[in-house]
Scaffold this motif. Structure first.
Motif, PDB file in Angstrom:
ATOM      1  N   ILE A  61      -7.088   6.265  -0.023  1.00 54.74           N
ATOM      2  CA  ILE A  61      -5.860   6.536   0.721  1.00 54.74           C
ATOM      3  C   ILE A  61      -5.934   7.933   1.315  1.00 54.74           C
ATOM      4  CG2 ILE A  61      -4.681   7.403  -1.346  1.00 54.74           C
ATOM      5  CD1 ILE A  61      -2.087   6.325  -0.231  1.00 54.74           C
ATOM      6  N   LYS A  62      -5.328   8.093   2.481  1.00 57.06           N
ATOM      7  CA  LYS A  62      -5.259   9.407   3.119  1.00 57.06           C
ATOM      8  C   LYS A  62      -3.868  10.002   2.905  1.00 57.06           C
ATOM      9  CE  LYS A  62      -8.637   8.380   6.762  1.00 57.06           C
ATOM     10  NZ  LYS A  62      -8.855   8.314   8.235  1.00 57.06           N
ATOM     11  N   LEU A  63      -3.836  11.310   2.700  1.00 55.84           N
ATOM     12  CA  LEU A  63      -2.549  11.959   2.485  1.00 55.84           C
ATOM     13  C   LEU A  63      -1.685  11.942   3.739  1.00 55.84           C
ATOM     14  CD1 LEU A  63      -3.574  15.031   0.297  1.00 55.84           C
ATOM     15  CD2 LEU A  63      -2.689  12.826  -0.424  1.00 55.84           C
ATOM     16  N   SER A  64      -2.305  11.656   4.867  1.00 48.41           N
ATOM     17  CA  SER A  64      -1.526  11.536   6.104  1.00 48.41           C
ATOM     18  C   SER A  64      -0.811  10.186   6.196  1.00 48.41           C
ATOM     19  CB  SER A  64      -2.445  11.716   7.321  1.00 48.41           C
ATOM     20  OG  SER A  64      -3.511  10.777   7.288  1.00 48.41           O
ATOM     21  N   ASP A  65      -1.192   9.256   5.310  1.00 46.38           N
ATOM     22  CA  ASP A  65      -0.558   7.931   5.280  1.00 46.38           C
ATOM     23  C   ASP A  65       0.741   8.030   4.477  1.00 46.38           C
ATOM     24  OD1 ASP A  65       0.135   5.307   5.308  1.00 46.38           O
ATOM     25  OD2 ASP A  65      -1.596   4.584   4.150  1.00 46.38           O
ATOM     26  N   THR A  66       1.778   8.514   5.119  1.00 40.49           N
ATOM     27  CA  THR A  66       3.056   8.751   4.432  1.00 40.49           C
ATOM     28  C   THR A  66       3.658   7.473   3.884  1.00 40.49           C
ATOM     29  OG1 THR A  66       3.456  10.592   5.949  1.00 40.49           O
ATOM     30  CG2 THR A  66       5.330   9.802   4.684  1.00 40.49           C
ATOM     31  N   GLU A  67       3.479   6.371   4.581  1.00 42.64           N
ATOM     32  CA  GLU A  67       4.078   5.102   4.148  1.00 42.64           C
ATOM     33  C   GLU A  67       3.553   4.672   2.783  1.00 42.64           C
ATOM     34  OE1 GLU A  67       4.528   0.453   5.688  1.00 42.64           O
ATOM     35  OE2 GLU A  67       3.565   1.968   6.964  1.00 42.64           O
ATOM     36  N   SER A  68       2.239   4.797   2.568  1.00 47.81           N
ATOM     37  CA  SER A  68       1.660   4.416   1.277  1.00 47.81           C
ATOM     38  C   SER A  68       2.115   5.358   0.169  1.00 47.81           C
ATOM     39  CB  SER A  68       0.126   4.416   1.368  1.00 47.81           C
ATOM     40  OG  SER A  68      -0.321   3.436   2.271  1.00 47.81           O
ATOM     41  N   LEU A  69       2.243   6.635   0.481  1.00 48.29           N
ATOM     42  CA  LEU A  69       2.710   7.602  -0.508  1.00 48.29           C
ATOM     43  C   LEU A  69       4.138   7.271  -0.945  1.00 48.29           C
ATOM     44  CD1 LEU A  69       1.399  10.980   0.968  1.00 48.29           C
ATOM     45  CD2 LEU A  69       0.326   9.532  -0.754  1.00 48.29           C
ATOM     46  N   VAL A  70       4.965   6.900   0.026  1.00 48.05           N
ATOM     47  CA  VAL A  70       6.355   6.556  -0.274  1.00 48.05           C
ATOM     48  C   VAL A  70       6.416   5.297  -1.135  1.00 48.05           C
ATOM     49  CG1 VAL A  70       8.539   5.790   0.740  1.00 48.05           C
ATOM     50  CG2 VAL A  70       7.312   7.702   1.755  1.00 48.05           C
ATOM     51  N   LYS A  71       5.542   4.324  -0.878  1.00 45.74           N
ATOM     52  CA  LYS A  71       5.525   3.084  -1.665  1.00 45.74           C
ATOM     53  C   LYS A  71       5.219   3.383  -3.131  1.00 45.74           C
ATOM     54  CE  LYS A  71       4.188  -0.132   2.024  1.00 45.74           C
ATOM     55  NZ  LYS A  71       3.107  -1.008   2.528  1.00 45.74           N
ATOM     56  N   LYS A 402      10.573  -8.905 -11.142  1.00 49.71           N
ATOM     57  CA  LYS A 402      11.792  -9.319 -10.444  1.00 49.71           C
ATOM     58  C   LYS A 402      11.844 -10.828 -10.236  1.00 49.71           C
ATOM     59  CE  LYS A 402      12.655  -4.948  -8.046  1.00 49.71           C
ATOM     60  NZ  LYS A 402      12.815  -4.270  -6.740  1.00 49.71           N
ATOM     61  N   LYS A 403      10.691 -11.437  -9.923  1.00 53.67           N
ATOM     62  CA  LYS A 403      10.650 -12.875  -9.674  1.00 53.67           C
ATOM     63  C   LYS A 403      10.258 -13.672 -10.928  1.00 53.67           C
ATOM     64  CE  LYS A 403       9.509 -12.361  -4.765  1.00 53.67           C
ATOM     65  NZ  LYS A 403       8.528 -12.669  -3.688  1.00 53.67           N
ATOM     66  N   CYS A 404       9.940 -12.941 -12.011  1.00 53.12           N
ATOM     67  CA  CYS A 404       9.585 -13.571 -13.290  1.00 53.12           C
ATOM     68  C   CYS A 404       8.407 -14.532 -13.147  1.00 53.12           C
ATOM     69  CB  CYS A 404      10.783 -14.301 -13.900  1.00 53.12           C
ATOM     70  SG  CYS A 404      12.167 -13.210 -14.267  1.00 53.12           S
ATOM     71  N   CYS A 405       7.407 -14.107 -12.398  1.00 50.77           N
ATOM     72  CA  CYS A 405       6.210 -14.927 -12.224  1.00 50.77           C
ATOM     73  C   CYS A 405       5.037 -14.020 -11.863  1.00 50.77           C
ATOM     74  CB  CYS A 405       6.436 -15.989 -11.141  1.00 50.77           C
ATOM     75  SG  CYS A 405       6.745 -15.273  -9.503  1.00 50.77           S
ATOM     76  N   ILE A 406       3.889 -14.630 -11.608  1.00 53.25           N
ATOM     77  CA  ILE A 406       2.692 -13.870 -11.234  1.00 53.25           C
ATOM     78  C   ILE A 406       2.465 -14.021  -9.742  1.00 53.25           C
ATOM     79  CG2 ILE A 406       0.182 -13.736 -11.500  1.00 53.25           C
ATOM     80  CD1 ILE A 406       0.589 -14.582 -14.413  1.00 53.25           C
ATOM     81  N   THR A 407       2.363 -12.895  -9.045  1.00 57.79           N
ATOM     82  CA  THR A 407       2.156 -12.904  -7.599  1.00 57.79           C
ATOM     83  C   THR A 407       1.115 -11.855  -7.233  1.00 57.79           C
ATOM     84  OG1 THR A 407       3.921 -11.273  -7.241  1.00 57.79           O
ATOM     85  CG2 THR A 407       4.549 -13.597  -7.158  1.00 57.79           C
ATOM     86  N   ASN A 408       0.758 -11.827  -5.959  1.00 55.60           N
ATOM     87  CA  ASN A 408      -0.095 -10.744  -5.452  1.00 55.60           C
ATOM     88  C   ASN A 408       0.748  -9.475  -5.451  1.00 55.60           C
ATOM     89  OD1 ASN A 408      -1.562  -8.860  -3.922  1.00 55.60           O
ATOM     90  ND2 ASN A 408      -2.523 -10.486  -2.699  1.00 55.60           N
ATOM     91  N   ILE A 409       0.483  -8.609  -6.391  1.00 56.39           N
ATOM     92  CA  ILE A 409       1.379  -7.492  -6.660  1.00 56.39           C
ATOM     93  C   ILE A 409       1.355  -6.443  -5.554  1.00 56.39           C
ATOM     94  CG2 ILE A 409      -0.052  -5.821  -7.923  1.00 56.39           C
ATOM     95  CD1 ILE A 409       3.285  -7.337  -9.127  1.00 56.39           C
ATOM     96  N   THR A 410       0.279  -6.403  -4.768  1.00 55.91           N
ATOM     97  CA  THR A 410       0.217  -5.425  -3.667  1.00 55.91           C
ATOM     98  C   THR A 410       1.193  -5.805  -2.551  1.00 55.91           C
ATOM     99  OG1 THR A 410      -1.650  -6.617  -2.696  1.00 55.91           O
ATOM    100  CG2 THR A 410      -2.156  -4.763  -4.156  1.00 55.91           C
ATOM    101  N   GLU A 411       1.467  -7.110  -2.404  1.00 58.59           N
ATOM    102  CA  GLU A 411       2.428  -7.538  -1.392  1.00 58.59           C
ATOM    103  C   GLU A 411       3.852  -7.138  -1.764  1.00 58.59           C
ATOM    104  OE1 GLU A 411       1.904 -11.712  -0.966  1.00 58.59           O
ATOM    105  OE2 GLU A 411      -0.083 -11.552  -0.034  1.00 58.59           O
ATOM    106  N   GLU A 412       4.068  -6.880  -3.059  1.00 61.28           N
ATOM    107  CA  GLU A 412       5.381  -6.420  -3.528  1.00 61.28           C
ATOM    108  C   GLU A 412       5.465  -4.889  -3.533  1.00 61.28           C
ATOM    109  OE1 GLU A 412       7.681  -8.627  -4.141  1.00 61.28           O
ATOM    110  OE2 GLU A 412       6.333 -10.343  -3.928  1.00 61.28           O
ATOM    111  N   ASN A 413       4.412  -4.239  -3.047  1.00 62.11           N
ATOM    112  CA  ASN A 413       4.341  -2.757  -2.982  1.00 62.11           C
ATOM    113  C   ASN A 413       4.418  -2.105  -4.366  1.00 62.11           C
ATOM    114  OD1 ASN A 413       4.181  -2.761  -0.151  1.00 62.11           O
ATOM    115  ND2 ASN A 413       6.413  -2.835   0.033  1.00 62.11           N
ATOM    116  N   VAL A 414       3.894  -2.808  -5.378  1.00 66.25           N
ATOM    117  CA  VAL A 414       3.801  -2.223  -6.723  1.00 66.25           C
ATOM    118  C   VAL A 414       2.412  -1.593  -6.844  1.00 66.25           C
ATOM    119  CG1 VAL A 414       3.938  -2.648  -9.209  1.00 66.25           C
ATOM    120  CG2 VAL A 414       5.389  -3.938  -7.630  1.00 66.25           C
TER     121      VAL A 414
END
Length: 445
Positions: A61-71, A402-414
């Motif tokens: 990750i780049k520190l200029s990628d503010t969106e990922s830092l916020v996530k 939150k959904k009480c199941c197993i999902t692709n966790i990156t899509e949930e921004n975890v």
């Protein structure tokens, strides 16, 4: 636990849980007759392999990628009491870090350069970033509550009559002696105030004193006539931050009140924050110091302090990313993937070492097991399904609370910093290895 707490205050629990699971695995290996030294060495090999695997599945990750830092900052805030304000506090935390570092060259963050101040008044939504200093003390009643182009003096001496070094009593027999004492006291304090005014200071910050009054009524009277904004009871641990931010030097005696010891700021003002509370804001500091302050507000003390702790956690997350610019998924995904990879690695080995590394791999599943248990989900079913999903190649499958199941966790921004997981596994492993090296315990009285 204290070691991981320095990296990320959210993870001491993970270290303790993982350490307990590794100790239980070591106990079972000892019951099979395996020597403690062999277990310790095998755990060291497993630890090194775990760090290698985690680094391989991490995403740079780049520190200029503010969106990922916020996530990632939001991930740390979502489990807090103030989780509903994560959309406000996460960007604010990222902005605070970016204000004190150079994203292109930074390798660490000194959180002492960010002063987080919690104050009752208003709501959490009123929390703001101040590029300067926020003092929780009120301005004294000198009639001055706003100063532009301020020259700030930070003094460490008291504007009150001096006291002797030992206890004594002064006996006064007539009123002329009383008048003489009052005149000398007045002349002494007036001389101090004139020296302050002569230096050019129009804002005065006074360090808190425990021996006598830092400011008495007579000194306040003189400073009122001189149109000086006064803030007293500056705490000792605030002196370093204030002096670095303003570029001023703490003055120990009135004789050293010189213009070159003053700090400069564009604006010093007392502001109302609701609930009858006030703070003093100093902005536009004429220095190159990379510091800032965060004013955290809340409708009550509990909420304000909880918001303060949450912001500190978010700041620690960003600091981890500055140290190691890689991120991985959360929700137990990296631990299960790591468990499978280590089990496969153990299968390529032979002898006792293979059994020890397999036990290390199985112990890692305690993290998703505990996560599912805390979320009120059936832990055995969840971990079994999670293991199957990872065996099928879904490396980012994690527990969605939150959904009480197993999902692709990156899509949930975890998401979480790589350094956090590495530190947790390393510290837990080193703790267990240290315990295994204990031969005996001698009781002392």
């Amino acid at each position: 636990s204290s070691g991981i707490n320095a990296e990320w205050p959210l993870r001491p629990g993970s270290v303790v849980v993982l350490c307990g699971a590794l100790l239980d695995a070591a106990r079972k290996l000892l019951q099979r007759g395996i020597h403690p030294t062999t277990i310790s060495e095998a755990f060291q090999v497993a630890q090194n392999k775990a760090v290698e695997v985690l680094t391989g599945i991490a995403q740079p990750i780049k520190l200029s990628d503010t969106e990922s830092l916020v996530k990632m900052a939001s991930t740390s805030l979502n489990s807090k009491v103030v989780s509903q304000y994560s959309s406000l506090l996460a960007p604010l935390s990222v902005e605070a870090i970016m204000n004190i570092i150079d994203p292109a060259t930074a390798t660490n963050v000194n959180l002492k350069d960010i002063r987080v101040v919690a104050k009752v008044g208003g709501t959490v939504e009123d929390t703001r970033l101040v590029k300067g200093i926020v003092l929780t003390q009120k301005a004294q009643a000198t009639g001055v509550h706003r100063v532009e182009r301020a020259k700030v003096a930070l003094i460490q001496f008291c504007l009150s009559p001096p006291k002797t070094d030992m206890d004594n009593q002064v006996v006064i027999s007539d009123y002329t002696q009383m008048d003489r004492i009052l005149r000398e006291e007045r002349a002494y304090i007036l001389d101090l105030c004139k020296k302050i005014k002569k230096s050019g200071a129009n804002v005065l910050l006074i360090q808190k004193s425990i021996l006598r009054d830092a400011l008495n009524d007579m000194a306040l009277h003189f400073l009122t006539k001189m149109k000086v904004l006064v803030v007293k009871d500056i705490e000792r641990d605030e002196i370093d931050f204030v002096s670095r931010t303003l570029g001023c030097r703490p003055v120990a005696t009135a004789d050293h009140m010189l213009p070159e010891h003053l700090g400069q700021a564009d604006l010093v003002e007392e502001i109302h924050i609701g609930g009858g509370n006030k703070v003093v804001s100093i902005t536009g500091c004429q220095t190159n110091a990379k510091t800032c302050s965060i004013l955290v507000q809340g409708s009550n003390k509990l909420l304000a302090e909880e918001a303060e702790r949450s912001i500190h956690d978010a700041l620690c997350v960003i600091r981890c990313l500055v140290k190691n610019k890689n991120m991985i998924a959360g929700g137990g995904a990296p631990e299960v993937e790591l468990s499978i990879k280590l089990a496969q690695y153990a299968a390529t080995l032979s002898g006792v070492e293979s059994h020890c590394i397999k036990a290390f791999a199985d112990a890692l599943e305690i993290i998703p097991f505990t996560l599912a248990e805390n979320a009120g989900l059936p832990p055995i079913n969840i971990v079994t399904e999670l293991r199957n999903r990872h065996a099928e190649g879904e490396a980012m499958a994690g527990i969605n609370v939150k959904k009480c199941c197993i999902t692709n966790i990156t899509e949930e921004n975890v998401l979480q910093p790589l350094l956090v997981s590495i530190s947790a596994i390393t510290l837990a492993s080193e703790t267990v290895r240290s315990i295994l090296k204990i031969d005996d315990i001698v009781n002392t009285r």
